[in-house]
Design a protein around this motif. Sequence first.
Motif, mmCIF file in Angstrom:
data_model
loop_
_atom_site.group_PDB
_atom_site.id
_atom_site.type_symbol
_atom_site.label_atom_id
_atom_site.label_comp_id
_atom_site.label_asym_id
_atom_site.label_seq_id
_atom_site.Cartn_x
_atom_site.Cartn_y
_atom_site.Cartn_z
ATOM 1 N N GLY A 14 -10.328 -21.489 -13.084
ATOM 2 C CA GLY A 14 -10.936 -22.612 -12.919
ATOM 3 C C GLY A 14 -12.215 -22.776 -11.850
ATOM 4 O O GLY A 14 -12.306 -21.625 -11.392
ATOM 5 N N ALA A 15 -12.622 -23.906 -11.680
ATOM 6 C CA ALA A 15 -13.581 -24.086 -10.420
ATOM 7 C C ALA A 15 -12.996 -23.563 -9.070
ATOM 8 O O ALA A 15 -13.787 -22.752 -8.298
ATOM 9 C CB ALA A 15 -13.820 -25.427 -10.519
ATOM 10 N N ALA A 16 -11.820 -23.894 -8.755
ATOM 11 C CA ALA A 16 -11.204 -23.420 -7.460
ATOM 12 C C ALA A 16 -10.810 -21.956 -7.426
ATOM 13 O O ALA A 16 -11.418 -21.485 -6.472
ATOM 14 C CB ALA A 16 -9.723 -24.305 -7.527
ATOM 15 N N GLY A 17 -10.346 -21.435 -8.439
ATOM 16 C CA GLY A 17 -10.182 -20.014 -8.501
ATOM 17 C C GLY A 17 -11.602 -19.166 -8.374
ATOM 18 O O GLY A 17 -11.627 -18.246 -7.781
ATOM 19 N N VAL A 34 -7.552 -13.480 -11.924
ATOM 20 C CA VAL A 34 -6.615 -13.411 -13.202
ATOM 21 C C VAL A 34 -6.643 -14.688 -13.840
ATOM 22 O O VAL A 34 -6.146 -15.767 -13.258
ATOM 23 C CB VAL A 34 -5.130 -13.021 -12.770
ATOM 24 N N GLU A 35 -6.939 -14.909 -15.042
ATOM 25 C CA GLU A 35 -7.021 -16.260 -15.795
ATOM 26 C C GLU A 35 -6.229 -16.018 -17.064
ATOM 27 O O GLU A 35 -6.284 -15.166 -17.696
ATOM 28 C CB GLU A 35 -8.578 -16.540 -16.146
ATOM 29 N N GLU A 36 -5.437 -16.954 -17.338
ATOM 30 C CA GLU A 36 -4.713 -16.768 -18.572
ATOM 31 C C GLU A 36 -5.253 -17.222 -19.853
ATOM 32 O O GLU A 36 -5.039 -16.690 -21.035
ATOM 33 C CB GLU A 36 -3.291 -17.275 -18.764
ATOM 34 N N GLY A 37 -6.130 -18.014 -19.849
ATOM 35 C CA GLY A 37 -6.928 -18.344 -21.080
ATOM 36 C C GLY A 37 -8.009 -17.425 -21.265
ATOM 37 O O GLY A 37 -8.168 -16.278 -20.641
ATOM 38 N N GLY A 41 -13.402 -20.964 -16.690
ATOM 39 C CA GLY A 41 -13.925 -22.135 -16.493
ATOM 40 C C GLY A 41 -12.729 -23.242 -16.237
ATOM 41 O O GLY A 41 -12.846 -24.549 -15.781
ATOM 42 N N GLY A 42 -11.490 -22.940 -16.882
ATOM 43 C CA GLY A 42 -10.641 -24.170 -16.724
ATOM 44 C C GLY A 42 -10.908 -25.243 -17.527
ATOM 45 O O GLY A 42 -11.433 -25.145 -18.580
ATOM 46 N N VAL A 43 -10.704 -26.430 -16.906
ATOM 47 C CA VAL A 43 -10.778 -27.765 -17.555
ATOM 48 C C VAL A 43 -12.202 -28.052 -17.766
ATOM 49 O O VAL A 43 -12.741 -28.644 -18.462
ATOM 50 C CB VAL A 43 -10.298 -28.742 -16.788
ATOM 51 N N LEU A 44 -13.121 -27.123 -16.843
ATOM 52 C CA LEU A 44 -14.497 -27.389 -17.117
ATOM 53 C C LEU A 44 -15.219 -27.267 -18.451
ATOM 54 O O LEU A 44 -16.190 -27.858 -19.005
ATOM 55 C CB LEU A 44 -15.308 -26.659 -16.093
ATOM 56 N N ILE A 48 -17.590 -31.827 -21.694
ATOM 57 C CA ILE A 48 -19.162 -31.453 -22.053
ATOM 58 C C ILE A 48 -20.003 -32.701 -21.723
ATOM 59 O O ILE A 48 -21.320 -32.565 -21.664
ATOM 60 C CB ILE A 48 -19.144 -31.326 -23.642
ATOM 61 N N HIS A 49 -19.059 -33.744 -20.920
ATOM 62 C CA HIS A 49 -20.181 -35.055 -20.301
ATOM 63 C C HIS A 49 -20.819 -34.323 -19.006
ATOM 64 O O HIS A 49 -20.228 -33.379 -18.430
ATOM 65 C CB HIS A 49 -19.276 -35.963 -20.066
ATOM 66 N N PRO A 50 -21.886 -35.044 -18.731
ATOM 67 C CA PRO A 50 -22.702 -34.520 -17.358
ATOM 68 C C PRO A 50 -21.849 -35.278 -15.987
ATOM 69 O O PRO A 50 -20.834 -36.195 -16.567
ATOM 70 C CB PRO A 50 -24.048 -35.420 -17.475
ATOM 71 N N GLY A 51 -22.096 -34.906 -14.940
ATOM 72 C CA GLY A 51 -21.348 -35.688 -13.879
ATOM 73 C C GLY A 51 -20.731 -34.620 -12.753
ATOM 74 O O GLY A 51 -20.023 -35.020 -11.990
ATOM 75 N N PHE A 52 -21.239 -33.444 -13.115
ATOM 76 C CA PHE A 52 -20.622 -32.148 -12.342
ATOM 77 C C PHE A 52 -21.739 -31.664 -11.503
ATOM 78 O O PHE A 52 -22.934 -31.453 -11.891
ATOM 79 C CB PHE A 52 -19.858 -31.088 -13.024
ATOM 80 N N SER A 84 -1.706 -13.536 -17.988
ATOM 81 C CA SER A 84 -0.810 -14.505 -17.389
ATOM 82 C C SER A 84 -0.473 -14.094 -16.145
ATOM 83 O O SER A 84 0.771 -13.280 -16.207
ATOM 84 C CB SER A 84 -0.216 -15.255 -18.408
ATOM 85 N N LEU A 85 -0.244 -14.642 -14.990
ATOM 86 C CA LEU A 85 0.589 -14.409 -13.708
ATOM 87 C C LEU A 85 1.902 -15.093 -13.853
ATOM 88 O O LEU A 85 2.224 -16.157 -14.030
ATOM 89 C CB LEU A 85 -0.048 -14.836 -12.615
ATOM 90 N N LEU A 86 2.909 -14.065 -14.003
ATOM 91 C CA LEU A 86 4.201 -14.621 -14.177
ATOM 92 C C LEU A 86 4.908 -14.967 -12.973
ATOM 93 O O LEU A 86 5.417 -16.149 -12.936
ATOM 94 C CB LEU A 86 5.128 -13.681 -14.894
ATOM 95 N N GLY A 291 -7.761 -26.722 -4.717
ATOM 96 C CA GLY A 291 -7.836 -27.267 -6.088
ATOM 97 C C GLY A 291 -6.886 -28.278 -6.691
ATOM 98 O O GLY A 291 -5.809 -28.641 -5.858
ATOM 99 N N ASN A 292 -6.762 -28.379 -8.053
ATOM 100 C CA ASN A 292 -5.863 -29.384 -8.360
ATOM 101 C C ASN A 292 -4.316 -28.887 -8.335
ATOM 102 O O ASN A 292 -3.515 -29.768 -8.747
ATOM 103 C CB ASN A 292 -5.961 -29.652 -9.854
ATOM 104 N N CYS A 293 -3.903 -27.823 -8.120
ATOM 105 C CA CYS A 293 -2.641 -27.320 -7.726
ATOM 106 C C CYS A 293 -2.052 -28.063 -6.469
ATOM 107 O O CYS A 293 -0.963 -27.983 -6.159
ATOM 108 C CB CYS A 293 -2.283 -25.760 -8.017
ATOM 109 N N LEU A 299 -13.441 -34.850 -7.954
ATOM 110 C CA LEU A 299 -14.710 -34.293 -7.961
ATOM 111 C C LEU A 299 -14.672 -32.739 -8.036
ATOM 112 O O LEU A 299 -14.029 -32.071 -7.047
ATOM 113 C CB LEU A 299 -15.628 -34.642 -6.976
ATOM 114 N N VAL A 300 -15.091 -32.092 -8.880
ATOM 115 C CA VAL A 300 -15.204 -30.545 -8.889
ATOM 116 C C VAL A 300 -15.767 -30.057 -7.740
ATOM 117 O O VAL A 300 -15.484 -28.877 -7.289
ATOM 118 C CB VAL A 300 -15.894 -30.142 -10.131
ATOM 119 N N ASP A 301 -16.906 -30.634 -7.143
ATOM 120 C CA ASP A 301 -17.455 -30.408 -6.101
ATOM 121 C C ASP A 301 -16.463 -29.888 -4.764
ATOM 122 O O ASP A 301 -16.719 -29.055 -4.210
ATOM 123 C CB ASP A 301 -18.589 -31.138 -5.701
#
Length: 410
Positions: A14-17, A34-37, A41-44, A48-52, A84-86, A291-293, A299-301
Motif C-alpha cells: 500500500g502507500a506506506a509499503g 512483498v504484496e499479497e494482492g 496500491g492497497g486500499v488506494l 476512485i474519489h479525489p482527495g489524495f 503473502s508473507l506468513l 501506516g495503518n498497521c 490522510l495518505v500523505d
Amino acid sequence: MRTHRVDVLVVGGGAAGMAAAASAGGEGARTLLVEEGSRLGGVLDQCIHPGFGLHRYREELTGPEFAARLVAELAGVEVWTGQSLLEVEPERPRARAVGTAGAVEIAAQAVVWATGARERPLGALRVPGARPAGIFVAGLAQRLVNIHGLLPGRRALVVGSGDIGLIMARRLHLEGVEVMGVVEIRPYPGGLLRNVIQCLDDFGIPLLLSHTVVEVHGRGRLSGVTLAEVDETGAPRPDTARFVAADTLLVSVGLVPEVEGIPFAPRDPTTGGLAVTSRLQAAVPWLFAAGNCLAPFDLVDTVAALGARAGTAAARYARRELSPAPAVAIGRGPGVAALVPSSLVPGEEATLYLRASRPLARAWVAVGAGIVGRTVHGVRPAEMIGVRLSPEETEALARAGNATVEVIPA
Ligand SMILES: Cc1cc2nc3c(=O)[nH]c(=O)nc-3n(C[C@H](O)[C@H](O)[C@H](O)COP(=O)(O)OP(=O)(O)OC[C@H]3O[C@@H](n4cnc5c(N)ncnc54)[C@H](O)[C@@H]3O)c2cc1C
C-alpha cells in the motif's frame, strides 16, 4: 525451500509499503517489496474519489492516481505481488512467504511492516437478529462497486459516519441506490468535515447522529433494521425505536491494525497497532513499521511520509548506522483517543500523531505536563493532529521522565 537474500524486506504494497521501499531503495539498500494482492496500491486501488496527495504532490489525485505515482518511484526495488508473507522469525529478520512464486524464505537485515488495517465487522456492534445476506463491511462494498462493477443492493443504510461510510453513502447514491441515511452513535460525525458536506449534504443524504442499529431483520436477504436514538451514555432509548426497510446494510465502524505474522512484537495498548519508537522502530530493533498497521491514519500523505521515514531508517539499520536507542514511553492522558508512536528517542526530532476523543473549538495539546504545548483550533476526532517535537524538546521530556500527552479544552 529457496532463500532469497536482501538488505530490506518491506511487507505490504500500500502507500506506506511503497513509500518505504522507494526510500530504502533510494538509500542504496537491496530492497524487496512483498504484496499479497495481485497489484500494488492497497486500499488506494478502490478509492476512485479525489482527495489524495494534496501534501505529497500538491495536487488533488484519486487513490489509483496516487498509487501510480508511488509505483513510478519504485525504480530499483524488487517487487513480488501475489505473495503473502506468513511469518517472521522472532530472533532474526528471516521470513517465509508463499504465493504465485511458491514458498520462499527471505533473509534480510531489516524488515518494514506495512500491512495496513482491516475493517471491524457487524459482530463488533453486538446487534441481535439474524445474519441474512446484504450486510457488508463498507470497504468490501467499495471493492464490489469500484473494481468489480457490482451493486450490493437497491435500498441501503450505512452504519458509521467515518470517511469510508460517508464516501460509500455517496458512491451508492451516484450508482442509483436509494440511501436511507448514515447512522452514527456519537453526537458528532466520525469523518472529515469536507466528507460530511461533499458526500451527504450535497446529495441530501440524512445523517442520523446519536442513533444506532438495535436489530437486524430478514431471512435469506436483509429486509430492514430497527434504529433507535441513544442517550448520552450511548444506550438505545426503546421509545424511539423504528423500523427502516433496506436490503443492504453497510457497516463502517472502524479499522483494526493488521499485525498478523509478528506475534512477538509488542502492540500499543491504545491503538492495537505495533508499538514503535519515534524512529518507527519496534522493540525488536530490526523491525520498523509505518501506516495503518500502527493506527488508522486519516490522510495518505501522512502514511506515505511515515513509510518513507521507516524505509530510510531500515536501510540505515541494514548498513549498521542505526544502533538501538533507549526510548521514553509516551503516556496517553485525558482527551487523547489514539497516539503514535509509543515512545520517544531523546535528543532526536519526533512527530506525535494523535486523535482527540471529542471535538473542541480550541484545544491545548500538552506533553509532559506542559513542558511542550501547542494550541490547536477546530479539533475533530476524525482528523489526526501532528505535533512536531524538536531534539531539545524530546531531550527535555526525557529528562523530566514524563511524556504524557493530554488534549485540554482551551
Ligand atoms: C475508503 C477510504 C477512503 C479514504 N480516503 C482518503 C482520502 O480521500 N484522502 C486521503 O489522504 N486518505 C484517504 N484514506 C486513507 C488512506 O488511503 C489510507 O490511510 C492509506 O492508503 C493506508 O495505506 P497503508 O499502506 O497503511 O495500508 P493499505 O493500503 O491497507 O496497504 C496494506 C497492504 O498490505 C498488504 N498485506 C497485508 N498483509 C500482508 C501480508 N501478510 N503479506 C503481503 N502483503 C500484505 C495488503 O494486501 C495491502 O495491499 C482513505 C482510506 C479509505 C479506506
